[in-house]
Design an enzyme around this catalytic site. Structure first.
Site, PDB file in Angstrom:
ATOM      1  CE1 TYR A  53       3.663  10.427   3.769  1.00  0.00           C
ATOM      2  CE2 TYR A  53       1.712  11.451   4.049  1.00  0.00           C
ATOM      3  CZ  TYR A  53       2.820  10.921   4.493  1.00  0.00           C
ATOM      4  OH  TYR A  53       2.914  10.740   5.675  1.00  0.00           O
ATOM      5  CB  ILE A 233      -4.572   8.193  10.459  1.00  0.00           C
ATOM      6  CG1 ILE A 233      -3.211   8.654  10.541  1.00  0.00           C
ATOM      7  CG2 ILE A 233      -4.709  10.288  11.128  1.00  0.00           C
ATOM      8  CD1 ILE A 233      -1.764   9.685  10.265  1.00  0.00           C
TER       9      ILE A 233
HETATM   10  N1  LIG Z   1       4.305  10.085  10.041  1.00  0.00           N
HETATM   11  C1  LIG Z   1       4.965   9.195   9.310  1.00  0.00           C
HETATM   12  O1  LIG Z   1       5.602   9.497   9.973  1.00  0.00           O
HETATM   13  C2  LIG Z   1       3.930   8.748   8.943  1.00  0.00           C
HETATM   14  C3  LIG Z   1       4.460   7.483   7.582  1.00  0.00           C
HETATM   15  C4  LIG Z   1       3.355   6.688   6.879  1.00  0.00           C
HETATM   16  C5  LIG Z   1       2.534   6.174   7.801  1.00  0.00           C
HETATM   17  N2  LIG Z   1       1.948   8.071   7.584  1.00  0.00           N
HETATM   18  C6  LIG Z   1       0.367   8.829   7.581  1.00  0.00           C
HETATM   19  O2  LIG Z   1      -0.620   7.469   7.993  1.00  0.00           O
HETATM   20  C7  LIG Z   1      -1.408   7.075   7.016  1.00  0.00           C
HETATM   21  C8  LIG Z   1      -2.166   5.802   7.049  1.00  0.00           C
HETATM   22  O3  LIG Z   1      -0.519   4.525   6.419  1.00  0.00           O
HETATM   23  P1  LIG Z   1      -0.157   3.808   5.765  1.00  0.00           P
HETATM   24  O4  LIG Z   1      -0.538   4.275   4.512  1.00  0.00           O
HETATM   25  O5  LIG Z   1       0.983   3.311   5.502  1.00  0.00           O
HETATM   26  O6  LIG Z   1      -1.200   3.026   5.733  1.00  0.00           O
HETATM   27  P2  LIG Z   1      -2.055   2.144   6.774  1.00  0.00           P
HETATM   28  O7  LIG Z   1      -3.032   2.704   6.781  1.00  0.00           O
HETATM   29  O8  LIG Z   1      -1.964   1.008   7.864  1.00  0.00           O
HETATM   30  O9  LIG Z   1      -2.552   0.919   5.063  1.00  0.00           O
HETATM   31  C9  LIG Z   1      -2.938   1.713   4.028  1.00  0.00           C
HETATM   32  C10 LIG Z   1      -2.807   0.408   2.840  1.00  0.00           C
HETATM   33  O10 LIG Z   1      -4.830  -0.649   3.851  1.00  0.00           O
HETATM   34  C11 LIG Z   1      -5.876  -0.381   2.365  1.00  0.00           C
HETATM   35  N3  LIG Z   1      -6.765  -0.337   3.021  1.00  0.00           N
HETATM   36  C12 LIG Z   1      -7.029   0.418   3.487  1.00  0.00           C
HETATM   37  N4  LIG Z   1      -8.414   0.187   4.778  1.00  0.00           N
HETATM   38  C13 LIG Z   1      -8.447  -1.204   4.562  1.00  0.00           C
HETATM   39  C14 LIG Z   1      -9.474  -2.296   4.412  1.00  0.00           C
HETATM   40  N5  LIG Z   1     -10.625  -1.540   5.174  1.00  0.00           N
HETATM   41  N6  LIG Z   1      -9.508  -3.357   3.955  1.00  0.00           N
HETATM   42  C15 LIG Z   1      -8.226  -3.295   3.652  1.00  0.00           C
HETATM   43  N7  LIG Z   1      -6.982  -2.743   3.026  1.00  0.00           N
HETATM   44  C16 LIG Z   1      -7.459  -1.335   3.208  1.00  0.00           C
HETATM   45  C17 LIG Z   1      -4.719   0.677   1.319  1.00  0.00           C
HETATM   46  O11 LIG Z   1      -5.700   0.235   0.329  1.00  0.00           O
HETATM   47  P3  LIG Z   1      -6.278   0.917  -0.654  1.00  0.00           P
HETATM   48  O12 LIG Z   1      -5.932   2.604  -1.183  1.00  0.00           O
HETATM   49  O13 LIG Z   1      -6.737  -0.133  -1.694  1.00  0.00           O
HETATM   50  O14 LIG Z   1      -7.857   1.849  -0.261  1.00  0.00           O
HETATM   51  C18 LIG Z   1      -3.571   0.777   1.503  1.00  0.00           C
HETATM   52  O15 LIG Z   1      -2.676  -0.335   0.877  1.00  0.00           O
HETATM   53  C19 LIG Z   1      -0.161   7.336   5.803  1.00  0.00           C
HETATM   54  O16 LIG Z   1      -0.785   7.550   3.996  1.00  0.00           O
HETATM   55  C20 LIG Z   1       0.403   8.766   6.274  1.00  0.00           C
HETATM   56  O17 LIG Z   1      -1.162   9.912   6.105  1.00  0.00           O
HETATM   57  C21 LIG Z   1       2.349   8.357   8.825  1.00  0.00           C
END
Ligand SMILES: NC(=O)c1ccc[n+]([C@@H]2O[C@H](COP(=O)([O-])OP(=O)(O)OC[C@H]3O[C@@H](n4cnc5c(N)ncnc54)[C@H](OP(=O)(O)O)[C@@H]3O)[C@@H](O)[C@H]2O)c1
Length: 277
Positions: A53, A233
């Site tokens: 990241y 997460i």
């Molecule tokens: N192992 C893997 O291959 C893998 C792949 C993907 C993700 N991950 C991990 O999982 C975590 C979460 O997944 P993700 O980041 O892909 O997606 P997510 O958590 O499903 O979505 C994040 C997005 O949603 C927005 N958001 C968060 N809370 C909100 C709320 N209460 N209301 C409205 N919008 C909201 C965030 O905006 P803001 O940022 O503007 O708050 C961001 O744009 C990642 O950050 C990473 O640590 C792991």
């Protein structure tokens, strides 16, 4: 906070903070650090990051956020598959620890399966654990076949989690991986629980949210948390989102809510290849 039992002992908090997309722009750094610290203030001690990241930038943001607060944090990072050799994983972990400003990770994951033989990665993880640099190790984006291979060895069976894509629109894991992990007592970490924001406009989700005076994001997270042996997460870079997500822990979905969500977002009728983002 409620915790899932880890195979090696100890607990994994059911709700944490993701960091994908953090550490990419200097101008956003202070807000990202503040959001993570706000999450810590609210008890969201599980923080998930990866060497990938922001090319290490996210780990630096996390390092700044947890400075002086390491004991409040359950810290997870991940090694790139191309770094996951016997020696490479040890060196990658040491680089991650430097960026994070800590001497150990609570959980170290292989980010996805690559071409390095699993035994090599497991040997590196075992050495890191023996040296006190990681407390637990595990994998990410492993499908049931990969998990079977992993669990063929004594060391592989000590894996503490499989972190996979799981949310209302990505329910394929319910047909194979989730039941397998439950049987083996391996907690599953659900990434992208709100499908990176794409879920939020869904009418069915909005209807359930209105019934609870909650937001669609909170309902999407509460639905993941309602699944047995699964933690979530979500990533949030604003204080408001962090607060909302923390409050999702208090949302109790009713049988009617669950039935409505199930009807609007059915699991696929038969197993599908593991989805990834
Ligand atoms: N192992 C893997 O291959 C893998 C792949 C993907 C993700 N991950 C991990 O999982 C975590 C979460 O997944 P993700 O980041 O892909 O997606 P997510 O958590 O499903 O979505 C994040 C997005 O949603 C927005 N958001 C968060 N809370 C909100 C709320 N209460 N209301 C409205 N919008 C909201 C965030 O905006 P803001 O940022 O503007 O708050 C961001 O744009 C990642 O950050 C990473 O640590 C792991």
């Amino acid at each position: 906070m409620r915790e899932l039992r880890l195979p090696g002992g100890g607990g994994l908090p059911v709700l944490g903070q993701g960091t994908w997309g953090m550490g990419e722009r200097r101008a956003h750094r202070a807000d990202e650090v503040a959001a993570l610290r706000h999450g810590l203030d609210l008890g969201l001690g599980l923080i998930d990051t990866a060497e990938m990241y922001g090319s290490g930038g996210a780990e630096e943001v996390v390092g700044a956020a947890i400075r002086g607060r390491r004991d409040e944090v359950f810290l997870v990072s991940k090694v790139y598959p191309h770094n996951a050799s016997r020696r490479g994983a040890v060196e990658a972990c040491e680089r991650s620890l430097r960026r994070l400003g800590t001497d150990h990770l609570d959980l170290y994951l292989l980010h996805w399966r690559g071409s390095v033989p699993l035994e090599e990665t497991l040997e590196a993880f075992d050495r890191l654990r023996a040296d006190g640099k990681v407390r637990h190790f595990g994998v990410s984006n492993f499908d049931p076949g990969d998990m079977g291979e992993l669990f063929a060895s004594e060391l592989g069976r000590q894996s503490a989690t499989d972190q996979v894509l799981y949310n209302l629109t990505r329910r394929g894991v319910e047909l194979d991986l989730l039941p397998w992990c439950r049987e083996q007592r391996v907690p599953v970490m659900a990434y992208s629980p709100i499908e990176q924001g794409r879920l939020l406009g869904e009418p069915a989700l909005r209807r359930v949210a209105e019934r609870h005076g909650a937001t669609p994001a909170q309902i999407a997270i509460a639905w993941v948390l309602a699944q047995e042996q699964v933690c979530a997460i979500p990533k949030a870079a604003t204080g408001e989102h962090v607060e909302q997500n923390r409050a999702a822990l208090e949302v109790e979905l009713t049988a009617e809510d669950l039935a409505d969500l199930d009807a609007a977002f059915p699991a696929p009728p038969q197993p599908v290849p593991l989805e990834v983002l």
